[in-house]
Design an enzyme around this catalytic site. Structure first.
Site, short mmCIF file in Angstrom:
data_model
loop_
_atom_site.label_atom_id
_atom_site.label_comp_id
_atom_site.label_asym_id
_atom_site.label_seq_id
_atom_site.Cartn_x
_atom_site.Cartn_y
_atom_site.Cartn_z
N ASP A 149 18.66 71.69 40.68
CA ASP A 149 19.47 70.72 39.93
C ASP A 149 19.98 69.61 40.84
O ASP A 149 19.73 69.61 42.05
CB ASP A 149 20.62 71.49 39.25
CG ASP A 149 20.96 70.93 37.89
OD1 ASP A 149 20.65 69.75 37.64
OD2 ASP A 149 21.53 71.67 37.08
N TRP A 185 16.93 65.06 35.89
CA TRP A 185 17.23 64.38 34.62
C TRP A 185 16.54 63.02 34.47
O TRP A 185 17.03 62.13 33.78
CB TRP A 185 18.75 64.17 34.46
CG TRP A 185 19.57 65.33 34.94
CD1 TRP A 185 19.42 66.63 34.56
CD2 TRP A 185 20.64 65.30 35.89
NE1 TRP A 185 20.34 67.41 35.22
CE2 TRP A 185 21.10 66.63 36.02
CE3 TRP A 185 21.25 64.27 36.62
CZ2 TRP A 185 22.14 66.97 36.88
CZ3 TRP A 185 22.30 64.62 37.47
CH2 TRP A 185 22.73 65.94 37.59
N GLY A 186 15.39 62.86 35.12
CA GLY A 186 14.65 61.59 34.99
C GLY A 186 15.18 60.48 35.88
O GLY A 186 14.66 59.37 35.84
N ASP A 206 20.69 66.82 29.43
CA ASP A 206 20.57 68.12 28.75
C ASP A 206 20.38 68.00 27.24
O ASP A 206 21.07 67.25 26.55
CB ASP A 206 21.83 68.96 29.02
CG ASP A 206 21.91 69.36 30.48
OD1 ASP A 206 21.06 68.92 31.27
OD2 ASP A 206 22.84 70.11 30.81
C1 GLA Z 1 22.51 70.73 34.44
C2 GLA Z 1 21.08 71.01 34.00
C3 GLA Z 1 21.08 72.11 32.94
C4 GLA Z 1 21.72 73.37 33.49
C5 GLA Z 1 23.12 73.05 33.99
C6 GLA Z 1 23.73 74.21 34.75
O1 GLA Z 1 23.27 70.19 33.42
O2 GLA Z 1 20.50 69.86 33.50
O3 GLA Z 1 19.75 72.37 32.52
O4 GLA Z 1 20.93 73.89 34.52
O5 GLA Z 1 23.11 71.94 34.89
O6 GLA Z 1 25.00 73.91 35.21
#
Ligand code: GLA
Length: 493
Positions: A149, A185-186, A206
Site C-alpha cells: 500500500d 491507487w493509480g 477504494d
Molecule cells: C488502502 C487500500 C485498501 C486497504 C486499506 C487498508 O485504503 O487501498 O485496499 O488495503 O488501505 O488500510
C-alpha cells in the site's frame, strides 16, 4: 544477500517454516480472497482458518480462487527488539508461519499486506526503510503474495517508483516467488512503470459496495486495457464487493463480469461464512472466470457507449470475443446491440453466441447480436466466429479493443472526499494522457505458459506511440437475426 538481511536472519526469532516455493502458474490475474472489504482490521487467525475452509468447501478454491490474502491490521503496532514485524499477539497467537502452513495445507496460497510508507493506512508499521528485513520475514513465513500500500510516506519520499522498487528488490533477494501486488491507487500512472516493478497495479482509490462506486472505478479503468498483458502485468480494479452492501444480483453480476473482462485480479471480499448462495453462484460462474483467465490475456475495454448503454469487449484465444452488454440505467430494460464491426469481425461473418452466466448456447448470428438487458445488469456472451464463414477470421485474435472512449463517458460527481478529488485528478491525467498519446502498440510477447516471472527489467517492453484504432460513429444496428440452432428468425434474445 545483503549484510542487513544476513544480520537479520541471525537476529530474528522466527519459526523457520519455509514452505518450498513452488512454481507459480502462468502469469494470469490473481484469483483469491482478501479480508479488507468485509472485515477491515477486525481480523484474527480463526477468521483466516474459517475462510480457508470455506474456500475449499464452497468449491471456490476448485474454481481457481487459491490466494487467501490478509489485509491491513495483522501486526502489532510496534516492531520487536530486532526490528522485525510481529503478528498481533492476541488476534494471531499462533503466528503467521503456522497460519501460512494451515493455509498451504488446504491447497491455498497465503498473501499478506504491507505499506511503502512509515505506517500502513490503518496505522500499523510500514516497511519503508525496512524492506529487506520485512521481505525476508514474509518469505520465511511462507508468504506467496504481498499487497503493498501507499500510505504515510515522508513528503521528500513522495515518488512511488523508488519506494515500490526497493520492495521489489527485497522480494527478489529472498529467492521465494512472491506475487507483488502494487496498491498506489493509480497515482503517477502505474500503468506506465509498474510492469518493471510488480505483477498488478491498483488503478483507483477504494471501491465501496454501491453501484455508483463500482461505476466510478469502472470508468477510471476505461482506456487502460492497452497497458496490461500476460508477460507484463495486470491493472487491478480493486477487490470485489460481490455479496456486500445492498448490491442487487444484477449489480453483482455486472461488477463481476466487468472485472473479469478487465482482466483485473478477482479477489473475493465478502464473508464466506454467510455468503448468499446467489452471490456464491456469481463468483463461481465458470465461464465468466474463464474470460478473466483466458490464455490470450488481453483485457477488455469499452467499445461502444450511448447514454446509459454500453458494450465492453475483449478478444479471446482462438479468435472468439467476450462481450458484456451493460445497461447502466435504472429506468427499465433496454435493448443493447453489439455489431460485428465493433468487435473487429467481418460484418458478414456468422458467429455462435453463448450466454456465459447461463452456460447455454444461444444460436448462430450474423452481423450483430441484441439482448434486452434489465437495469443495472449485464448480458455476458462469448461470440465464436464459425470457421466455415471465413477461416482466417475464425483465428483472428489480433483485434484489440482500444478505442479511447473514456472522454465519451458521462461525467460523474466526485464523492467529495479529498481522496475523491485526488482520484478525479488522476482520472483527468489519464484522459490527458490518452488524448496526447496517439496510442500504444508494440508487439506483445505471448504468454506461452512461462512460469514465475522474476520482477524487474524483464522484457524491456516499451510503450510506443503509434496509430490508434478509431471507432466510427456508433450506430445501433437493427435487431439481431438468429440464423441457426433452434431459434426463430427475427427472434430477439
Ligand atoms: C488502502 C487500500 C485498501 C486497504 C486499506 C487498508 O485504503 O487501498 O485496499 O488495503 O488501505 O488500510
Amino acid at each position: 544477500m545483503s549484510n542487513v538481511a544476513r544480520f537479520w536472519r541471525l537476529a530474528c526469532p522466527l519459526a523457520l517454516l519455509s514452505v518450498a516455493a513452488s512454481a507459480l502458474p502462468a502469469p494470469k490475474p490473481v484469483l483469491g480472497y482478501n479480508t479488507w472489504n468485509a472485515f477491515r482490521t477486525n481480523i484474527d487467525e480463526q477468521l483466516i482458518r474459517d475462510t480457508a475452509d470455506r474456500l475449499v468447501e464452497t468449491g471456490l478454491a476448485a474454481a481457481g480462487y487459491t490466494y487467501l490474502n490478509i489485509d491491513d491490521g495483522w501486526s502489532e503496532k510496534r516492531r520487536d527488539g530486532s526490528g522485525c514485524l510481529v503478528a498481533h499477539r492476541r488476534r494471531f497467537p499462533s503466528g503467521m508461519a503456522a497460519l501460512a502452513e494451515h493455509v498451504h495445507s488446504r491447497g491455498l496460497r497465503f498473501g499478506i499486506y504491507g505499506d511503502a510508507g512509515k505506517r500502513t493506512c490503518a496505522g500499523y508499521p510500514g516497511s519503508r526503510g525496512h524492506e529487506e528485513v520485512d521481505a525476508e520475514t514474509w518469505a520465511q513465513w511462507g508468504v506467496d503474495l504481498l499487497k503493498y500500500d501507499n500510505c504515510n510516506y515522508d513528503a521528500h519520499d513522495w515518488d512511488p517508483v523508488p519506494r515500490y522498487t526497493a520492495m521489489r528488490d527485497a522480494l527478489n533477494a529472498t529467492g521465494r516467488p512472491i506475487t507483488f501486488s502494487l496498491c498506489n491507487w493509480g497515482w503517477l500512472r502505474p500503468w506506465l512503470w509498474a510492469d518493471k516493478v510488480g505483477h498488478s497495479w491498483r488503478t483507483t482509490g477504494d471501491i465501496e459496495p454501491t453501484w455508483d462506486s463500482m461505476m466510478e472505478v469502472l470508468d477510471a479503468n476505461a482506456d487502460l486495457a492497452r497497458f496490461s498483458w500476460p508477460d507484463r502485468d495486470w491493472g487491478d480494479a480493486d477487490m470485489l464487493e460481490v455479496g456486500n452492501g445492498k448490491l442487487t444480483l444484477g449489480e453483482q453480476r455486472a461488477h463481476f463480469a466487468l472485472w473479469a473482462l478487465l482482466k483485473s485480479p478477482l479477489l473475493i471480499g465478502t464473508d464466506l461464512r454467510s455468503i448468499h448462495p446467489d452471490s456464491l453462484a456469481i463468483l463461481k460462474a465458470r465461464e465468466v472466470i474463464a474470460i478473466n483467465q483466458d490464455s490470450l490475456g488481453v483485457p477488455g475495454d469499452l467499445v461502444w457507449v450511448e447514454g446509459d448503454l454500453r458494450v465492453y469487449a475483449a478478444p479471446l484465444a482462438g479468435g472468439s470475443r467476450a462481450v458484456v452488454l451493460l445497461n447502466a440505467g435504472s429506468s427499465g430494460p433496454a435493448n443493447i446491440t453489439v455489431s460485428w464491426t465493433q468487435l473487429g469481425l467481418p460484418a458478414g461473418a456468422a458467429a455462435a453466441a453463448r450466454d456465459l452466466f447461463g452456460q447455454c448456447d444461444l444460436g448462430d448470428f450474423a452481423g450483430a447480436f441484441s439482448a434486452a438487458v434489465p437495469p443495472h445488469d449485464v448480458a455476458v456472451l462469448r461470440l465464436a466466429p464459425l470457421s466455415s464463414s471465413n477461416s482466417s477470421t475464425a483465428a483472428d485474435n489480433g483485434w484489440r479493443p482500444w478505442h479511447q472512449l473514456h472522454a465519451q463517458l458521462p461525467p460523474r460527481q466526485p464523492r467529495g472526499s479529498a481522496k475523491g478529488w485526488l482520484l478525479a485528478g488522476a482520472a483527468a491525467v489519464a484522459v490527458l494522457l490518452a488524448a496526447a498519446t496517439v496510442a500504444v502498440v508494440r508487439r506483445r510477447r505471448r504468454a506461452g505458459g512461462s512460469g514465475w516471472r522474476q520482477l524487474g527489467g524483464t522484457d524491456g517492453t516499451a510503450i510506443a506511440a503509434s496509430g490508434s484504432v478509431q471507432l466510427g460513429p456508433a450506430v445501433l444496428v437493427g435487431p439481431a437475426v438468429r440464423i441457426g440452432r433452434g431459434g426463430k428468425p427475427d427472434e430477439q434474445v
